[in-house]
Motif scaffolding. Sequence first.
Motif, PDB file in Angstrom:
ATOM      1  N   UNK A 169       1.621   2.667   4.555  1.00 56.61           N
ATOM      2  CA  UNK A 169       1.290   1.436   3.566  1.00 56.61           C
ATOM      3  C   UNK A 169       2.692   1.382   2.111  1.00 56.61           C
ATOM      4  N   UNK A 170       2.958   2.442   2.144  1.00 53.50           N
ATOM      5  CA  UNK A 170       4.359   2.939   1.523  1.00 53.50           C
ATOM      6  C   UNK A 170       5.710   2.340   2.102  1.00 53.50           C
ATOM      7  N   UNK A 171       5.514   2.626   3.227  1.00 50.98           N
ATOM      8  CA  UNK A 171       6.663   2.659   3.986  1.00 50.98           C
ATOM      9  C   UNK A 171       6.601   0.916   4.593  1.00 50.98           C
ATOM     10  N   UNK A 172       6.457  -0.260   4.044  1.00 54.81           N
ATOM     11  CA  UNK A 172       5.651  -1.119   4.228  1.00 54.81           C
ATOM     12  C   UNK A 172       6.258  -2.017   3.497  1.00 54.81           C
ATOM     13  N   UNK A 173       6.869  -3.337   4.560  1.00 53.98           N
ATOM     14  CA  UNK A 173       7.552  -4.173   3.576  1.00 53.98           C
ATOM     15  C   UNK A 173       7.709  -5.822   3.273  1.00 53.98           C
ATOM     16  N   UNK A 174       6.207  -5.715   3.434  1.00 55.97           N
ATOM     17  CA  UNK A 174       5.534  -6.931   3.700  1.00 55.97           C
ATOM     18  C   UNK A 174       5.370  -7.373   2.324  1.00 55.97           C
ATOM     19  N   UNK A 175       4.611  -8.919   1.450  1.00 53.38           N
ATOM     20  CA  UNK A 175       3.898  -9.374   0.735  1.00 53.38           C
ATOM     21  C   UNK A 175       2.969  -8.502   0.324  1.00 53.38           C
ATOM     22  N   UNK A 176       2.519  -7.866   1.141  1.00 57.99           N
ATOM     23  CA  UNK A 176       1.030  -7.321   0.970  1.00 57.99           C
ATOM     24  C   UNK A 176       0.993  -5.902   1.029  1.00 57.99           C
ATOM     25  N   UNK A 177       1.870  -5.664   0.820  1.00 59.41           N
ATOM     26  CA  UNK A 177       2.456  -4.310   0.419  1.00 59.41           C
ATOM     27  C   UNK A 177       1.401  -3.659  -1.067  1.00 59.41           C
ATOM     28  N   UNK A 178       1.576  -3.464  -1.980  1.00 55.26           N
ATOM     29  CA  UNK A 178       1.072  -3.615  -3.394  1.00 55.26           C
ATOM     30  C   UNK A 178      -0.171  -3.938  -3.220  1.00 55.26           C
ATOM     31  N   UNK A 179      -0.314  -4.749  -2.701  1.00 58.82           N
ATOM     32  CA  UNK A 179      -2.328  -5.304  -2.768  1.00 58.82           C
ATOM     33  C   UNK A 179      -2.529  -4.242  -1.744  1.00 58.82           C
ATOM     34  N   UNK A 180      -2.716  -3.212  -0.701  1.00 61.05           N
ATOM     35  CA  UNK A 180      -2.806  -2.962   0.022  1.00 61.05           C
ATOM     36  C   UNK A 180      -2.312  -1.539  -0.591  1.00 61.05           C
ATOM     37  N   UNK A 181      -2.077  -0.867  -1.218  1.00 59.72           N
ATOM     38  CA  UNK A 181      -1.270   0.224  -2.144  1.00 59.72           C
ATOM     39  C   UNK A 181      -2.812   0.748  -3.425  1.00 59.72           C
ATOM     40  N   UNK A 182      -3.189  -0.478  -4.595  1.00 57.31           N
ATOM     41  CA  UNK A 182      -3.752  -0.666  -5.720  1.00 57.31           C
ATOM     42  C   UNK A 182      -5.309  -0.421  -4.338  1.00 57.31           C
ATOM     43  N   UNK A 183      -5.673  -1.143  -3.347  1.00 60.84           N
ATOM     44  CA  UNK A 183      -6.578  -0.956  -2.951  1.00 60.84           C
ATOM     45  C   UNK A 183      -7.111   0.319  -1.485  1.00 60.84           C
ATOM     46  N   UNK A 184      -6.507   1.078  -1.262  1.00 59.59           N
ATOM     47  CA  UNK A 184      -6.293   2.055  -0.927  1.00 59.59           C
ATOM     48  C   UNK A 184      -6.735   3.185  -1.589  1.00 59.59           C
ATOM     49  N   UNK A 185      -6.128   2.720  -2.630  1.00 60.22           N
ATOM     50  CA  UNK A 185      -6.495   3.993  -3.948  1.00 60.22           C
ATOM     51  C   UNK A 185      -8.333   3.604  -4.632  1.00 60.22           C
ATOM     52  N   UNK A 186      -8.250   2.475  -4.079  1.00 57.60           N
ATOM     53  CA  UNK A 186      -9.959   2.407  -5.196  1.00 57.60           C
ATOM     54  C   UNK A 186     -10.701   2.665  -3.678  1.00 57.60           C
ATOM     55  N   UNK A 187     -10.199   2.214  -2.274  1.00 58.13           N
ATOM     56  CA  UNK A 187     -11.266   2.967  -1.609  1.00 58.13           C
ATOM     57  C   UNK A 187     -11.508   4.453  -1.638  1.00 58.13           C
ATOM     58  N   UNK A 188     -10.268   4.907  -1.531  1.00 60.76           N
ATOM     59  CA  UNK A 188     -10.041   6.770  -1.990  1.00 60.76           C
ATOM     60  C   UNK A 188     -10.985   6.643  -2.929  1.00 60.76           C
ATOM     61  N   UNK A 189     -11.390   6.525  -4.286  1.00 61.84           N
ATOM     62  CA  UNK A 189     -11.815   6.964  -5.176  1.00 61.84           C
ATOM     63  C   UNK A 189     -13.530   6.221  -5.155  1.00 61.84           C
TER      64      UNK A 189
END
Length: 404
Positions: free
Chosen positions: A244-264
Amino acid sequence: MATDIKDSAHPVEAAAVMRLLPARPRLLALGEPTHGEDALLELRNELFRQLVEEQGYRTIAIESDCLKGLIVDDYVTHGTGTLDDVMERGFSHTWFNASAPNRELVRWMRAYNDDRPAPERLRFAGFDGPLEMTGAASPREALTALHDHLSARVDADLLPCTAGTLDRLLGADERWTQPAAMTDPSRSVGRSAEAGELRLFADDLVALLDERTPELIAVASRDAWHRARLYGRTAVGLLRYHHWMADTSPARMTRLVGLRAQMMARNLLALTERGPALAHAHNGHLQRHRSTMRMSGVPVHWWSAGAIASAHLGERYAFLATALGTLPHQGVGTPPPDTVEGLLYALTDDRGVVDARRLATALGATPPAPRESPWFGYSPLDPAHLADSDGIVFVKDVPRPERP
C-alpha cells in the motif's frame, strides 16, 4: 455534579480499577496523552506491579517494535544479554530506551523472574509493527526467521521456497526502507514482481505453520510456536504495508494507518492467549471510538488497535484513558474550568481514576468544551467520547522528566 465526580474518583490502584469493571479483563489497556513523560511511565509501572501481585497479570505490552521487544523479553525471562544492551537495542523509539522508568520496569521484571519457574515468569512485548512515520522495515528479519523455524522442523518438500529464493527476492534492505517512499509511492518496491512473489510465499509459510501446529509445539515448545506466529504476522503485515505504500489512490494513507492498527491489534490479541495482559500506548491507539486525523490537509479515518481488540474481546477488553492537568515544561498550563480536564483539576489533589461512564452521566447531555493544547505533542480528551472509556486516569501536574 462536582460531588458526583469527586465521589467517583479513587487512587490509581489495581483494586480500584477492577471495581470499575464487570470482570477482570483479558486485556487492560492504559493510554497516555503524550509520550516520554516519566510521571506517566512511573504510574504505569506501579499499576503493573499491583496487577502482577494482586490480579495475576503476567504480561506487559508497550507501543514499541514487536521484533525488538523479543530482545527485552529474552532478558527478563532468561537473563539473555545485559541491561544496558537491552535498553539500547530492545526499543524502537528514543523516548523509550532513554527512559529511567522503562529501565526500572525491565530491571524489576528480570529480578521478579529470577529463580521462578517458567509458567510464573513475567513477559514483555512490543506490540507495534516495525514501522516509523518515515517508512517501514524490510520484511527480511521476520520472513527469514519464519522460514528458518519451519525448515528446521518440517520436511523440506513442504516448504514453498528455499532460503536462497527468499534472499534473492528480498534483495538489499535499503530497497525497502528508503524514507522517500513514504511520500512518493513510485519509490516503493511494494508492488514489484519480487514483492508479489514474497507475499505468496509468506502466506504459504504462515499456512504451513498453522497446519503443523501440533507437531511444531511437540518438537519445540509452545513459546517457540508463539514466536514463529509473531514472525508470520509481521512478515505478512509488512509486505501488505509495503504494497500500500506503492499505491497512488486516495485511499493510500487510510489503508496505511489502518494496517498499522491491524498489526497492533493482532499482536495484542495473540498476547491474550497466554493470559491477562496490560497494554500501554498512546490513548489514540487504544480508544474504542473511530480515530481521525488530517494528513496533508485531508481527513483520514480508521479504527485503532484498541477498537479492533475491543470488538473481538467484548467485556474482556477494558480501556483507561489518561488525561493531565498541566505540563508546564511543554507550555501546557492550567486547563480551562469548562473542560473535562478543568473539572478534574479542581476536584482532585494529585492523581486518581474516575469512572468514565459515571462522569459522562454527571456531565449530562451537553458535553464540556474540548480543551485545546498549545503543544502538538499532547492530546486532550475528547469530551464527546468519555463513555467509550471504562475509566479516566487523571494526573494533575506532570513535572519535567529527569534526564542524565
